[in-house]
Scaffold this active site. Structure first.
Site, PDB file in Angstrom:
ATOM      1  N   CYS A 132       0.813  -1.228   0.000  1.00 39.07           N
ATOM      2  CA  CYS A 132       0.000   0.000   0.000  1.00 39.07           C
ATOM      3  C   CYS A 132       0.843   1.272   0.000  1.00 39.07           C
ATOM      4  O   CYS A 132       0.338   2.350  -0.305  1.00 39.07           O
ATOM      5  CB  CYS A 132      -0.952  -0.002   1.183  1.00 39.07           C
ATOM      6  SG  CYS A 132      -2.002  -1.456   1.218  1.00 39.07           S
TER       7      CYS A 132
ATOM      8  N   HIS B 299      -3.117   7.020   3.393  1.00 36.30           N
ATOM      9  CA  HIS B 299      -3.576   5.764   2.797  1.00 36.30           C
ATOM     10  C   HIS B 299      -4.960   5.451   3.353  1.00 36.30           C
ATOM     11  O   HIS B 299      -5.195   5.509   4.558  1.00 36.30           O
ATOM     12  CB  HIS B 299      -2.591   4.635   3.114  1.00 36.30           C
ATOM     13  CG  HIS B 299      -3.131   3.286   2.744  1.00 36.30           C
ATOM     14  ND1 HIS B 299      -3.770   3.050   1.542  1.00 36.30           N
ATOM     15  CD2 HIS B 299      -3.160   2.105   3.420  1.00 36.30           C
ATOM     16  CE1 HIS B 299      -4.162   1.794   1.498  1.00 36.30           C
ATOM     17  NE2 HIS B 299      -3.807   1.202   2.619  1.00 36.30           N
TER      18      HIS B 299
ATOM     19  N   ASN C 127     -10.509   0.015   0.726  1.00 34.49           N
ATOM     20  CA  ASN C 127      -9.047   0.119   0.715  1.00 34.49           C
ATOM     21  C   ASN C 127      -8.543  -0.338  -0.654  1.00 34.49           C
ATOM     22  O   ASN C 127      -8.623  -1.525  -0.989  1.00 34.49           O
ATOM     23  CB  ASN C 127      -8.498  -0.769   1.842  1.00 34.49           C
ATOM     24  CG  ASN C 127      -6.977  -0.818   1.868  1.00 34.49           C
ATOM     25  OD1 ASN C 127      -6.311  -0.383   0.937  1.00 34.49           O
ATOM     26  ND2 ASN C 127      -6.438  -1.373   2.937  1.00 34.49           N
TER      27      ASN C 127
HETATM   28  O1  UT7 Z   1      -3.824  -1.732   3.563  1.00 30.40           O
HETATM   29  C1  UT7 Z   1      -3.670  -2.798   4.477  1.00 30.40           C
HETATM   30  C2  UT7 Z   1      -3.732  -2.250   5.844  1.00 30.40           C
HETATM   31  N1  UT7 Z   1      -4.815  -2.858   6.604  1.00 30.40           N
HETATM   32  C3  UT7 Z   1      -5.429  -2.180   7.562  1.00 30.40           C
HETATM   33  O2  UT7 Z   1      -5.202  -1.021   7.763  1.00 30.40           O
HETATM   34  C4  UT7 Z   1      -6.403  -2.912   8.459  1.00 30.40           C
HETATM   35  C5  UT7 Z   1      -6.177  -2.522   9.902  1.00 30.40           C
HETATM   36  N2  UT7 Z   1      -7.090  -3.199  10.794  1.00 30.40           N
HETATM   37  C6  UT7 Z   1      -8.394  -2.876  10.887  1.00 30.40           C
HETATM   38  O3  UT7 Z   1      -8.825  -1.969  10.209  1.00 30.40           O
HETATM   39  C7  UT7 Z   1      -9.276  -3.607  11.863  1.00 30.40           C
HETATM   40  O4  UT7 Z   1      -8.474  -4.467  12.668  1.00 30.40           O
HETATM   41  C8  UT7 Z   1     -10.377  -4.458  11.175  1.00 30.40           C
HETATM   42  C9  UT7 Z   1     -11.414  -3.520  10.563  1.00 30.40           C
HETATM   43  C10 UT7 Z   1      -9.775  -5.333  10.081  1.00 30.40           C
HETATM   44  C11 UT7 Z   1     -11.097  -5.340  12.199  1.00 30.40           C
HETATM   45  O5  UT7 Z   1     -11.599  -4.533  13.265  1.00 30.40           O
HETATM   46  P1  UT7 Z   1     -11.382  -5.014  14.774  1.00 30.40           P
HETATM   47  O6  UT7 Z   1     -12.016  -4.006  15.636  1.00 30.40           O
HETATM   48  O7  UT7 Z   1      -9.924  -5.261  14.957  1.00 30.40           O
HETATM   49  O8  UT7 Z   1     -12.251  -6.331  14.823  1.00 30.40           O
HETATM   50  P2  UT7 Z   1     -11.803  -7.827  15.169  1.00 30.40           P
HETATM   51  O9  UT7 Z   1     -10.988  -8.416  14.073  1.00 30.40           O
HETATM   52  O10 UT7 Z   1     -11.236  -7.872  16.558  1.00 30.40           O
HETATM   53  O11 UT7 Z   1     -13.198  -8.569  15.208  1.00 30.40           O
HETATM   54  C12 UT7 Z   1     -14.184  -8.270  16.226  1.00 30.40           C
HETATM   55  C13 UT7 Z   1     -15.379  -9.145  15.996  1.00 30.40           C
HETATM   56  C14 UT7 Z   1     -15.025 -10.630  15.871  1.00 30.40           C
HETATM   57  O12 UT7 Z   1     -16.069 -11.373  16.496  1.00 30.40           O
HETATM   58  P3  UT7 Z   1     -15.876 -11.978  17.972  1.00 30.40           P
HETATM   59  O13 UT7 Z   1     -14.690 -12.871  17.880  1.00 30.40           O
HETATM   60  O14 UT7 Z   1     -15.643 -10.782  18.866  1.00 30.40           O
HETATM   61  O15 UT7 Z   1     -17.165 -12.668  18.214  1.00 30.40           O
HETATM   62  C15 UT7 Z   1     -15.065 -10.883  14.404  1.00 30.40           C
HETATM   63  O16 UT7 Z   1     -15.363 -12.230  14.087  1.00 30.40           O
HETATM   64  O17 UT7 Z   1     -16.017  -8.815  14.771  1.00 30.40           O
HETATM   65  C16 UT7 Z   1     -16.189  -9.986  13.978  1.00 30.40           C
HETATM   66  N3  UT7 Z   1     -16.115  -9.597  12.563  1.00 30.40           N
HETATM   67  C17 UT7 Z   1     -17.203  -9.212  11.860  1.00 30.40           C
HETATM   68  N4  UT7 Z   1     -18.488  -9.090  12.191  1.00 30.40           N
HETATM   69  C18 UT7 Z   1     -19.340  -8.664  11.241  1.00 30.40           C
HETATM   70  C19 UT7 Z   1     -15.036  -9.554  11.766  1.00 30.40           C
HETATM   71  N5  UT7 Z   1     -15.381  -9.129  10.543  1.00 30.40           N
HETATM   72  C20 UT7 Z   1     -16.707  -8.918  10.579  1.00 30.40           C
HETATM   73  C21 UT7 Z   1     -17.644  -8.476   9.620  1.00 30.40           C
HETATM   74  N6  UT7 Z   1     -18.929  -8.352   9.998  1.00 30.40           N
HETATM   75  N7  UT7 Z   1     -17.292  -8.143   8.360  1.00 30.40           N
END
Ligand code: UT7
Length: 317
Positions: free
Chosen positions: A108, A242, A272
């Site tokens: 990226c 970004h 993204n």
């Molecule tokens: O260019 C590449 C650079 N990448 C980035 O900048 C990404 C950086 N990271 C992020 O933006 C965030 O970490 C994410 C948006 C990817 C995820 O957000 P988070 O607050 O870290 O969520 P998480 O992965 O801890 O997931 C929390 C919960 C989980 O459920 P449980 O285990 O708490 O029951 C996931 O299974 O949210 C669940 N979850 C979803 N629920 C509904 C994960 N994806 C989804 C979804 N819809 N799409």
């Protein structure tokens, strides 16, 4: 170097959060709250090279040049349908240019790496007009049954033309090997001699780790560049960051104690788009007349590697 033309092309297929709900256990509220994304543009019938060529032609036209005036092409790209030749070679043929071409893969952060390379080439006097194009289709790297990843991405191509000038005030590139954090692995053709185990798998990302690293590294790059340029945060007209996640952008805005008017964004309707996100947004601002001669713009990106790239430019058009 200075930027003398910009262009962009988005794929035609719009994918809203509601559309994702039809085949994924997800919802609009989760996606918007965690990422700020409402919809994204996704490649369907188009080929990435065609989007890249069209964005390039728009940037060349905006610069008041023709493809014959371009004497180097740098394309930032992570994946496309060709392993070889490079995407820049394909773009060269499609737009009818005749010049040396090279691809750069810094994930990226690639657009900033490519701008920095272009600046070096201009300084050495080896080129006069360079096309820098970032063309990305990250939607082809993720598993579309994995709700944690496929909701994040979109595709697109953004391009600029740069020439000799005083538009780049300073830049900073960093790389810290962190392969475990974010990667996409594909197997190659088998041979009769391969004895190692190889695995092909869709993109893997440790979202929380990337989030933390992104905020810290981007903030550090911004602080370093502002101090190197002798500027205070409010001297910058726009921070073009970004576009990975609105929460990352908001965290950086908070840290700089600036309101969100300094932080234009397209992640809400593009997702993204990897290294294309910054030139896509730059072209949008330029074409909407939001950039004035003399404006200072800070661009900052982070991505797989872990790479970061940041620079301050002065708008000279
Ligand atoms: O260019 C590449 C650079 N990448 C980035 O900048 C990404 C950086 N990271 C992020 O933006 C965030 O970490 C994410 C948006 C990817 C995820 O957000 P988070 O607050 O870290 O969520 P998480 O992965 O801890 O997931 C929390 C919960 C989980 O459920 P449980 O285990 O708490 O029951 C996931 O299974 O949210 C669940 N979850 C979803 N629920 C509904 C994960 N994806 C989804 C979804 N819809 N799409």
């Amino acid at each position: 170097m200075k930027i003398i033309g910009t262009g962009r092309v988005h794929p035609s297929q719009v994918v809203t959060n509601d559309m994702l709900e039809k085949f994924l256990d997800t919802n609009d509220e989760w996606i918007k709250t965690r990422t700020g994304i409402a919809e994204r543009r996704v490649i369907s019938s188009e080929r990435l090279e065609d989007l890249a060529a069209e964005a390039s032609l728009k940037a060349i036209e905006d610069a008041g040049l023709t493809p014959a005036d371009i004497d180097y092409i740098i394309c930032s790209n992570v994946v496309n349908e060709y392993i070889t030749p490079s995407l820049s070679c394909i773009i060269q043929g499609a737009i009818g240019a005749r010049c040396a071409c090279i691809d750069v893969n810094a994930a990226c952060s690639g657009f900033i790496y490519a701008l920095d390379m272009a600046d070096d080439r201009l300084k050495s006097g080896k080129a006069k007009n360079i096309l820098v194009v970032a063309a990305e289709e990250p939607t082809r790297m993720v598993d579309w049954s994995d709700r944690s990843l496929c909701v994040l991405f979109g595709d697109g191509a953004g391009a600029v033309v740069v020439t000799q000038g005083e538009g780049l005030l300073c830049s900073r590139l960093t790389t810290q090997s962190k392969v475990d954090c974010l990667h996409y692995v594909r197997t190659l053709e088998p041979t009769p001699y391969i004895t190692k185990v190889e695995n092909s798998a869709p993109m893997y990302m440790n979202g929380k780790e990337v989030f933390k690293t992104a905020v810290l590294s981007s903030s550090r790059d911004i602080k370093t560049l502002l101090s190197r340029a002798g500027l205070k945060p409010s001297d910058i007209k726009y921070y073009i960051l970004h576009q990975a996640n609105m929460r990352i952008i908001e965290a950086i805005a908070n840290w700089l104690k600036l309101d969100m008017s300094y932080f234009p964004h397209n992640v809400d309707y593009c997702g993204n788009t990897s290294s294309a996100s910054i030139p896509l947004l730059l072209d949008e601002l330029a074409r909407e007349g939001k950039l004035q001669k003399g404006d200072k713009i800070l661009m900052s990106a982070f991505g797989a590697g872990f790479t970061t790239g940041a620079c301050i430019i002065e708008w000279t058009k």
